[in-house]
Design an enzyme around this catalytic site. Structure first.
Site, PDB file in Angstrom:
ATOM      1  N   GLY A  11       0.821  -1.213   0.000  1.00  0.00           N
ATOM      2  CA  GLY A  11       0.000   0.000   0.000  1.00  0.00           C
ATOM      3  C   GLY A  11       0.852   1.258   0.000  1.00  0.00           C
ATOM      4  CD  GLN A  12      -0.409   7.329   0.419  1.00  0.00           C
ATOM      5  OE1 GLN A  12      -0.428   8.304  -0.305  1.00  0.00           O
ATOM      6  NE2 GLN A  12      -1.178   7.237   1.493  1.00  0.00           N
ATOM      7  CB  SER A  77      -7.138   2.066   4.056  1.00  0.00           C
ATOM      8  OG  SER A  77      -7.020   2.119   2.656  1.00  0.00           O
ATOM      9  CB  SER A 122      -7.787   5.924  11.401  1.00  0.00           C
ATOM     10  OG  SER A 122      -8.563   6.895  10.739  1.00  0.00           O
ATOM     11  CD  GLU A 124     -12.934   9.115   9.206  1.00  0.00           C
ATOM     12  OE1 GLU A 124     -14.013   8.943   9.811  1.00  0.00           O
ATOM     13  OE2 GLU A 124     -12.755  10.009   8.374  1.00  0.00           O
ATOM     14  CE1 TYR A 146     -10.052   2.555   7.745  1.00  0.00           C
ATOM     15  CE2 TYR A 146     -10.342   4.624   8.906  1.00  0.00           C
ATOM     16  CZ  TYR A 146      -9.521   3.691   8.324  1.00  0.00           C
ATOM     17  OH  TYR A 146      -8.172   3.884   8.333  1.00  0.00           O
ATOM     18  CB  THR A 186      -5.921  13.801  -2.153  1.00  0.00           C
ATOM     19  OG1 THR A 186      -5.593  12.417  -1.930  1.00  0.00           O
ATOM     20  CG2 THR A 186      -6.285  14.481  -0.849  1.00  0.00           C
ATOM     21  NE  ARG A 187      -2.814   9.883  -8.413  1.00  0.00           N
ATOM     22  CZ  ARG A 187      -2.547   8.710  -8.935  1.00  0.00           C
ATOM     23  NH1 ARG A 187      -2.651   7.600  -8.213  1.00  0.00           N
ATOM     24  NH2 ARG A 187      -2.146   8.612 -10.196  1.00  0.00           N
ATOM     25  N   GLY A 207     -18.184  14.667  -3.806  1.00  0.00           N
ATOM     26  CA  GLY A 207     -19.216  14.700  -2.765  1.00  0.00           C
ATOM     27  C   GLY A 207     -19.117  15.985  -1.948  1.00  0.00           C
TER      28      GLY A 207
END
Ligand code: GDP
Length: 320
Positions: A11-12, A77, A122, A124, A146, A186-187, A207
């Site tokens: 992943g990133q 994620s 996170s 979140e 999440y 963002t991406r 959104g």
């Protein structure tokens, strides 16, 4: 040479962390789901195959590698996707962490071996936080599946720490880079702006544009986790929860404006449309983190401003 085991290594953040630890001279192992070689996994990472929800398979990898530090970055994620797959998110982000923690705690002691565990928590977890910025002591009150799954794992890491494991939960705020998939806003924006500037896309459909997020540079967040991993092998300093954030927040609209500006497009208002399909049932108004604890403990600070993050992502997407 310390040895790390990273889940979510393709992943990133996992790929940046692997590169960071390799550059520090660590031996890095990674868990991947499929046998097929994954080009997203940095070279020199020793790959192991296991699905995180295949509990015995994960334990076999942990027993074989005997990592000094295990870093759990494997997760479903995306908040957006988590609403559609709540059971999967509970298993992968929740119970799989219990299995991994237990596997690490069950490793035999060996002289000089200091087992550490780093969990990607996170922001979140804070939900509609009553205070801003949030810190390690902000009440945990998630508002989506999440956040709830991350809150469970976060609590579990605290319990294992209390029971003696050197364990750190890193409360990550949004962290972005050209490696971010387009499921993230963002991406989606920077890739979309690049396609618009090439005449390949007519508009950006998004959104909620008013939410404020604390957007950092993913390699900086990998650096924070690398410092924590290093510190866990040396002592107890990093056995704690750490917020990793920039301390600044910007709206999604700000991000859109900065991305069009970076691409040299001044007149962009008519190129953006809001579709309720991308508006979430609940969405925190502002997420902004206070990274004071990790700054004091480990000297960490972000290296890129908001505008620099956006510009770097747009530049990468504009490359032919
Ligand atoms: P998250 O914070 O981990 O959920 O990261 P995202 O990049 O998915 O979402 C960040 C913010 O962007 C949230 O407040 C979303 O509601 C908002 N947002 C607005 N439009 C979009 C969109 O089209 N896609 C996504 N993924 N998020 C959007």
């Amino acid at each position: 040479m310390p040895r790390a085991l990273i889940t979510g290594v393709s992943g990133q953040t996992g790929s940046y962390l692997a590169e960071n630890l390799l550059a520090r001279g660590w031996e890095v192992h990674g868990i991947q789901r499929d046998d097929a070689p994954d080009p997203a996994i940095p070279e020199r990472v020793v790959p192991h195959t296991a699905d995180l929800v295949d509990f015995p398979a994960v334990r076999r990898v942990v027993d074989e590698v005997e990592p000094d530090v295990t870093v759990n970055l494997a997760a479903l994620s995306s908040v957006a996707v988590a609403w559609a797959r709540p059971l999967e998110v509970a298993q992968l982000n929740g119970t799989a962490v219990a299995n991994l923690l237990d596997a690490v705690r069950s490793l035999p002691d060996r002289p000089g071996a200091r087992r550490g565990f780093v969990q990607a928590s996170s922001a979140e977890m804070f939900g509609q936080a009553a205070e801003s910025p949030q810190s390690e002591t902000t009440p945990i009150a998630p508002v989506n599946p999440y956040g709830a799954s991350k809150a469970y794992a976060h609590a579990l890491v605290g319990a294992y720490r209390a029971a003696g494991l050197r364990a750190s939960s890193v409360i990550l705020y949004n962290h972005e880079s050209p490696r971010r998939p387009e499921a993230f806003v963002t991406r989606k924006i920077t890739a979309g702006v690049a396609r618009i500037s090439r005449g390949e896309q007519s508009e950006l459909v998004l959104g909620n544009l008013d939410a404020r997020r604390d957007w950092g540079w993913a390699p900086d967040y990998a650096e924070a986790m690398a410092r924590i991993a290093q510190s866990l092998t040396e002592g107890d300093t990093a056995s704690a929860d750490f917020v990793v954030a920039t301390g600044e927040s910007h709206t999604i609209r700000d991000f859109v404006a900065a991305a069009f500006a970076a691409a040299g497009i001044d007149d962009w208002q008519h190129l953006v449309r809001v579709d309720p399909q991308f508006v979430r049932p609940t969405d925190a108004t502002e997420m902004r983190g206070d990274a004071g604890r990790i700054r004091h403990a480990l000297g960490w600070a972000p290296t890129k401003t908001f505008d620099a993050v956006v510009a770097a992502m747009v530049a990468a997407d504009l490359e032919p």
